[in-house]
Design an enzyme around this catalytic site. Structure first.
Site, short mmCIF file in Angstrom:
data_model
loop_
_atom_site.label_atom_id
_atom_site.label_comp_id
_atom_site.label_asym_id
_atom_site.label_seq_id
_atom_site.Cartn_x
_atom_site.Cartn_y
_atom_site.Cartn_z
N MET A 1 -1.98 0.32 16.26
CA MET A 1 -2.89 1.43 16.56
C MET A 1 -4.33 0.95 16.48
SD MET A 1 -1.10 4.52 14.38
CE MET A 1 -1.08 3.60 12.84
N GLY B 1 -7.46 2.42 12.01
CA GLY B 1 -6.88 1.20 12.59
C GLY B 1 -5.78 0.60 11.76
N SER B 2 -4.57 0.45 12.31
CA SER B 2 -3.44 0.03 11.49
C SER B 2 -2.21 -0.23 12.35
CB SER B 2 -3.14 1.11 10.45
OG SER B 2 -3.21 2.39 11.05
N ARG B 3 -1.01 -0.17 11.71
CA ARG B 3 0.22 -0.50 12.42
C ARG B 3 1.42 0.16 11.75
NH1 ARG B 3 1.78 -6.77 12.38
NH2 ARG B 3 3.98 -6.56 11.89
#
Length: 230
Positions: free
Chosen positions: A99, A187-189
């Site tokens: 993301m 912001g990440s995953r």
């Protein structure tokens, strides 16, 4: 759908205080300079947009695993689920959805079931698109057990600028496919570990929509999906 609904989305309550902070700073910036003030307006709008929580149409058919996050499929590979979940130590197919700061960051359950375990582990903040982020970054892991006893792991992973993982659910909660369970700020995953023998129906670089895009099908015998870019 009305035209305004294309641009104006509901905002998750988690974002209200951040939008308020951005707006307050913007008011101060206008006292210093109109140029700085308008930059603040742009950042405030971005903050609202970051915390948007749009309605999603989740498919109802049994056996469908949907994407837990908006973003792009960045990795598809074999990996062992996080040890802290106490699941099998056999390598399973892991699908990672990255993301960016422009994606919706509300996370949704990939499939319905009972939340058997939640395990938070502190860590580093490497770029979430990197493979080592799964092992080294701060993460929050969830184990969802389906009615047939099979389990799926879904892992929230902090990224380079993300500093806060939020989970709304608790152990033993009953989740529906596509139900909101958490979010990650800035912001990440998300990693999904598929049950043994289940092939992903998505490919690297594919754009995912949380709660809507079918990631895999427990009832399908289709091989891992291939695609072409154009």
């Amino acid at each position: 759908m009305k035209m305004r609904d294309t641009f104006i989305k509901p905002m998750h309550p988690e974002g209200r205080k951040f939008v308020a902070i951005f707006a307050a700073i913007t008011a101060v910036l206008f006292l210093l300079s109109s140029i700085l003030g308008w930059i603040g307006v742009g950042l405030t709008v971005w903050c609202y947009y970051f915390f948007r929580d749009p309605v999603r149409a989740t498919p109802n058919r049994e056996g469908l695993i949907v994407s837990p996050a908006d973003g792009v499929v960045s990795l598809i590979e074999k990996a062992v689920p996080p040890a802290e979940l106490g699941m099998s130590d056999e390598a399973l197919t892991r699908v990672s959805v990255f993301m960016s700061v422009f994606n919706c960051h509300v996370n949704r359950a990939p499939i319905g079931g009972t939340l058997k375990a939640i395990a938070y582990r502190p860590g580093k903040f490497f770029n979430a698109s990197l493979d080592k982020a799964s092992a080294d970054n701060e993460r929050n892991s969830l184990c969802i057990e389906m009615e047939d006893g099979r389990q799926i792991a879904v892992v929230q992973i902090a990224g380079l600028v993300a500093r806060r993982i939020v989970c709304f659910s608790s152990t033993n909660d009953r989740l529906l496919t596509g139900e909101r369970f958490g979010l990650i700020r800035f912001g990440s995953r998300l990693d999904v570990y598929l049950p043994d023998g289940v092939q992903p129906l998505v490919t690297l670089g594919q754009t995912m929509i949380s709660g809507e895009t079918v990631l895999a099908d427990l009832t399908s015998n289709e091989p891992a999906r291939a695609a072409r870019t154009h």
